[in-house]
Design a protein around this motif. Sequence first.
Motif, PDB file in Angstrom:
ATOM      1  N   VAL A  82       0.517  -1.257   0.076  1.00 29.86           N
ATOM      2  CA  VAL A  82       0.123  -0.027   0.112  1.00 29.86           C
ATOM      3  C   VAL A  82       0.821   1.444   0.000  1.00 29.86           C
ATOM      4  O   VAL A  82       0.714   2.151  -0.923  1.00 29.86           O
ATOM      5  CB  VAL A  82      -0.917   0.124   1.263  1.00 29.86           C
ATOM      6  N   GLU A  85       2.590   1.613  -3.588  1.00 29.07           N
ATOM      7  CA  GLU A  85       1.579   2.102  -4.431  1.00 29.07           C
ATOM      8  C   GLU A  85       1.344   3.716  -4.042  1.00 29.07           C
ATOM      9  O   GLU A  85       1.022   4.151  -5.253  1.00 29.07           O
ATOM     10  CB  GLU A  85       0.431   1.359  -4.519  1.00 29.07           C
ATOM     11  N   ASN A  86       1.479   4.083  -3.252  1.00 30.16           N
ATOM     12  CA  ASN A  86       1.022   5.497  -2.686  1.00 30.16           C
ATOM     13  C   ASN A  86       2.309   6.498  -2.966  1.00 30.16           C
ATOM     14  O   ASN A  86       2.114   7.650  -2.657  1.00 30.16           O
ATOM     15  CB  ASN A  86       0.442   5.655  -1.746  1.00 30.16           C
ATOM     16  N   SER A  89       2.097   9.428  -5.494  1.00 27.53           N
ATOM     17  CA  SER A  89       1.185  10.407  -5.130  1.00 27.53           C
ATOM     18  C   SER A  89       1.739  11.169  -4.079  1.00 27.53           C
ATOM     19  O   SER A  89       1.633  12.333  -4.109  1.00 27.53           O
ATOM     20  CB  SER A  89      -0.237   9.557  -4.406  1.00 27.53           C
TER      21      SER A  89
END
Length: 155
Positions: A82, A85-86, A89
């Motif tokens: 998680v 994946e972020n 961003s």
Amino acid sequence: MEPEVENANTSEAKSRFNAALDEAKAGAAALGDEAKLRASKARDDARARGETYATDAKTKAGELAVEGKHKASEALSGLSRVIDENAASIDEKLGPKYGEYARSASRSLQDNARKLDEKSLDELADDSREAIRKSPATAVGLAALVGFFFARLFR
């Protein structure tokens, strides 16, 4: 009644009474021996059942510990994914420096998950003991924190 007949009857009554008393004593001793034998057998049976239950409990606890270790490893890996994946961003919103922190944290979590999976329960217990010896105050603080979270979780 004549004194001789009375003495004979008394003697016979005493004799019968003493015989009955001896028989009662023998019966009580036999019952006591049987009770001791039954108690010994019951104690042995209970001990055998207790040992069986203890063995079963140890086996079940070991299985649950292995399962818990595996789930903890999976949770760390999932959290690592998680975060990874972020990370892009985070790069966009906070800058590349913070994105790299996130990637570093993700790698660290993944490494810890791998190490957790590779170690046996005995190795983990030894590592825990060593960590507690090195820093008992930290161990007590973590134990209190975990206790607090479990209390909140099961409230």
